[in-house]
Design a protein around this motif. Structure first.
Motif, PDB file in Angstrom:
ATOM      1  N   GLY A 105       0.787  -1.285   0.179  1.00 59.22           N
ATOM      2  CA  GLY A 105      -0.074   0.179  -0.136  1.00 59.22           C
ATOM      3  C   GLY A 105       0.778   1.160   0.020  1.00 59.22           C
ATOM      4  N   LEU A 106       1.884   1.283  -0.832  1.00 58.70           N
ATOM      5  CA  LEU A 106       2.888   2.293  -0.916  1.00 58.70           C
ATOM      6  C   LEU A 106       2.789   3.067  -2.084  1.00 58.70           C
ATOM      7  N   GLY A 107       3.043   4.449  -2.333  1.00 62.61           N
ATOM      8  CA  GLY A 107       3.460   4.954  -3.685  1.00 62.61           C
ATOM      9  C   GLY A 107       4.616   4.914  -3.982  1.00 62.61           C
ATOM     10  N   THR A 108       4.772   5.151  -5.503  1.00 64.64           N
ATOM     11  CA  THR A 108       5.815   5.159  -5.993  1.00 64.64           C
ATOM     12  C   THR A 108       6.194   6.407  -6.914  1.00 64.64           C
ATOM     13  N   TYR A 109       7.459   6.568  -7.207  1.00 56.96           N
ATOM     14  CA  TYR A 109       7.562   8.190  -8.069  1.00 56.96           C
ATOM     15  C   TYR A 109       8.966   7.599  -8.843  1.00 56.96           C
ATOM     16  N   ASP A 110       8.755   7.875  -9.978  1.00 59.69           N
ATOM     17  CA  ASP A 110       9.851   7.527 -11.079  1.00 59.69           C
ATOM     18  C   ASP A 110      10.452   8.971 -11.411  1.00 59.69           C
ATOM     19  N   ILE A 111      11.344   9.128 -10.691  1.00 61.25           N
ATOM     20  CA  ILE A 111      12.265  10.354 -10.906  1.00 61.25           C
ATOM     21  C   ILE A 111      12.966  10.603 -12.321  1.00 61.25           C
ATOM     22  N   MET A 112      13.342   9.618 -12.607  1.00 60.85           N
ATOM     23  CA  MET A 112      14.307   9.426 -14.095  1.00 60.85           C
ATOM     24  C   MET A 112      13.379   9.917 -15.155  1.00 60.85           C
ATOM     25  N   SER A 113      12.223   9.699 -15.203  1.00 64.08           N
ATOM     26  CA  SER A 113      11.236  10.087 -16.469  1.00 64.08           C
ATOM     27  C   SER A 113      10.291  11.235 -16.308  1.00 64.08           C
ATOM     28  N   ASP A 114      10.410  11.925 -14.916  1.00 64.58           N
ATOM     29  CA  ASP A 114       9.298  12.759 -14.631  1.00 64.58           C
ATOM     30  C   ASP A 114       9.361  14.305 -15.318  1.00 64.58           C
ATOM     31  N   ASP A 115       8.471  14.513 -16.407  1.00 62.72           N
ATOM     32  CA  ASP A 115       8.686  15.940 -16.730  1.00 62.72           C
ATOM     33  C   ASP A 115       7.710  16.671 -16.173  1.00 62.72           C
ATOM     34  N   GLY A 116       7.046  16.158 -15.331  1.00 59.65           N
ATOM     35  CA  GLY A 116       5.729  16.818 -14.807  1.00 59.65           C
ATOM     36  C   GLY A 116       4.496  16.903 -15.548  1.00 59.65           C
ATOM     37  N   ARG A 117       4.524  16.324 -16.543  1.00 60.51           N
ATOM     38  CA  ARG A 117       3.224  16.458 -17.420  1.00 60.51           C
ATOM     39  C   ARG A 117       2.562  14.820 -17.677  1.00 60.51           C
ATOM     40  N   GLU A 118       3.197  14.067 -17.482  1.00 60.74           N
ATOM     41  CA  GLU A 118       2.828  12.687 -17.858  1.00 60.74           C
ATOM     42  C   GLU A 118       1.629  11.987 -17.071  1.00 60.74           C
ATOM     43  N   GLY A 119       1.528  12.333 -15.841  1.00 63.84           N
ATOM     44  CA  GLY A 119       0.523  11.799 -15.090  1.00 63.84           C
ATOM     45  C   GLY A 119       0.702  10.334 -14.795  1.00 63.84           C
ATOM     46  N   ARG A 120       1.963   9.688 -14.657  1.00 66.20           N
ATOM     47  CA  ARG A 120       2.251   8.568 -14.521  1.00 66.20           C
ATOM     48  C   ARG A 120       3.450   8.426 -13.481  1.00 66.20           C
ATOM     49  N   HIS A 121       4.136   9.378 -13.225  1.00 68.43           N
ATOM     50  CA  HIS A 121       5.282   9.352 -12.271  1.00 68.43           C
ATOM     51  C   HIS A 121       5.067   9.287 -10.761  1.00 68.43           C
ATOM     52  N   ILE A 122       3.992  10.088 -10.272  1.00 73.45           N
ATOM     53  CA  ILE A 122       3.623   9.727  -8.880  1.00 73.45           C
ATOM     54  C   ILE A 122       2.499   9.108  -8.742  1.00 73.45           C
ATOM     55  N   VAL A 123       2.589   7.882  -8.063  1.00 75.43           N
ATOM     56  CA  VAL A 123       1.447   6.858  -8.397  1.00 75.43           C
ATOM     57  C   VAL A 123       1.173   6.522  -6.704  1.00 75.43           C
ATOM     58  N   PHE A 124      -0.098   6.890  -6.459  1.00 75.59           N
ATOM     59  CA  PHE A 124      -0.615   6.446  -5.153  1.00 75.59           C
ATOM     60  C   PHE A 124      -1.079   4.827  -5.371  1.00 75.59           C
ATOM     61  N   PRO A 125      -1.265   4.213  -4.157  1.00 75.87           N
ATOM     62  CA  PRO A 125      -2.085   2.889  -4.187  1.00 75.87           C
ATOM     63  C   PRO A 125      -3.397   2.738  -5.051  1.00 75.87           C
ATOM     64  N   ASP A 126      -3.954   3.959  -5.117  1.00 74.10           N
ATOM     65  CA  ASP A 126      -5.254   4.173  -5.768  1.00 74.10           C
ATOM     66  C   ASP A 126      -5.158   4.410  -7.366  1.00 74.10           C
ATOM     67  N   GLY A 127      -3.931   4.899  -7.747  1.00 69.28           N
ATOM     68  CA  GLY A 127      -3.693   5.246  -8.991  1.00 69.28           C
ATOM     69  C   GLY A 127      -2.698   6.519  -8.994  1.00 69.28           C
ATOM     70  N   PRO A 128      -2.197   6.966 -10.450  1.00 70.55           N
ATOM     71  CA  PRO A 128      -1.469   8.200 -10.565  1.00 70.55           C
ATOM     72  C   PRO A 128      -2.215   9.306 -10.319  1.00 70.55           C
ATOM     73  N   LEU A 129      -1.341  10.446  -9.797  1.00 69.06           N
ATOM     74  CA  LEU A 129      -1.982  11.827  -9.638  1.00 69.06           C
ATOM     75  C   LEU A 129      -2.516  12.091 -10.933  1.00 69.06           C
ATOM     76  N   ALA A 130      -3.212  13.222 -11.307  1.00 68.98           N
ATOM     77  CA  ALA A 130      -3.480  13.872 -12.332  1.00 68.98           C
ATOM     78  C   ALA A 130      -2.646  14.351 -13.065  1.00 68.98           C
ATOM     79  N   ASP A 131      -2.707  14.505 -14.357  1.00 70.60           N
ATOM     80  CA  ASP A 131      -1.373  15.302 -15.082  1.00 70.60           C
ATOM     81  C   ASP A 131      -1.457  16.633 -14.737  1.00 70.60           C
ATOM     82  N   LEU A 132      -0.255  17.530 -14.846  1.00 68.77           N
ATOM     83  CA  LEU A 132      -0.277  18.842 -14.773  1.00 68.77           C
ATOM     84  C   LEU A 132      -0.619  19.315 -15.911  1.00 68.77           C
ATOM     85  N   PRO A 133      -1.172  20.469 -16.164  1.00 69.57           N
ATOM     86  CA  PRO A 133      -1.542  21.130 -17.300  1.00 69.57           C
ATOM     87  C   PRO A 133      -0.528  21.421 -18.449  1.00 69.57           C
ATOM     88  N   LYS A 134      -0.636  20.845 -19.459  1.00 71.84           N
ATOM     89  CA  LYS A 134       0.317  20.894 -20.542  1.00 71.84           C
ATOM     90  C   LYS A 134       0.632  22.483 -20.898  1.00 71.84           C
TER      91      LYS A 134
END
Length: 146
Positions: A105-134
């Motif tokens: 039940g932990l979250g994950t964060y992919d530092i190496m490919s985070d550009d702040g817009r993909e919405g897949r880098h910060i992932v909580f147990p219930d899913g990724p955080l929403a994309d930042l506005p492009k």
């Protein structure tokens, strides 16, 4: 070259992408004394660390020459881990890290490919955080288009 990723305690982290990155930057820059560092981890983060180090040993806290040795930065509510050298398989480590994070039940964060817009880098147990506005393109701004 290193490859970096993070697991975090979702109960301690903000649920907004911008606020999350600010939270992570703050805890990353904070002082993390070695004395009692395991006591500051949640039981889930400690279980994750134990599962990971069984296959990918901690080269800072143990005396190992394993090619799969990793550096684990224990930051209380998050653990930054990287494989900074050697022929180790970071892909396998990242796969195990994500499997263990999901199971605990932990979250994950992919530092190496985070550009702040993909919405897949910060992932909580219930899913990724929403994309930042492009960001809008130059021409969209120039001609007033969305």
């Amino acid at each position: 070259m290193s490859a970096d990723s993070v697991v975090f305690d979702p109960s301690e982290a903000p649920r907004d992408a911008k606020a999350w990155r600010e939270w992570f930057e703050k805890i990353q820059e904070s002082d993390h004394p070695e004395e009692g560092e395991f006591d500051r981890l949640s039981p889930e983060l400690r279980a994750w660390y134990d599962a990971m180090t069984a296959r990918f040993p901690d080269f800072i806290r143990t005396d190992t020459n394993s090619p799969n040795a990793m550096d684990y930065s224990l930051m209380g509510s998050a653990i930054l881990f990287d494989m900074p050298r050697g022929p180790g398989d970071f892909g396998e480590a990242e796969k195990l890290a994500k499997e263990q994070a999901r199971a605990l039940g932990l979250g994950t964060y992919d530092i190496m490919s985070d550009d702040g817009r993909e919405g897949r880098h910060i992932v909580f147990p219930d899913g990724p955080l929403a994309d930042l506005p492009k960001p809008r393109s130059f021409f969209s701004r120039l001609f007033g288009k969305a």
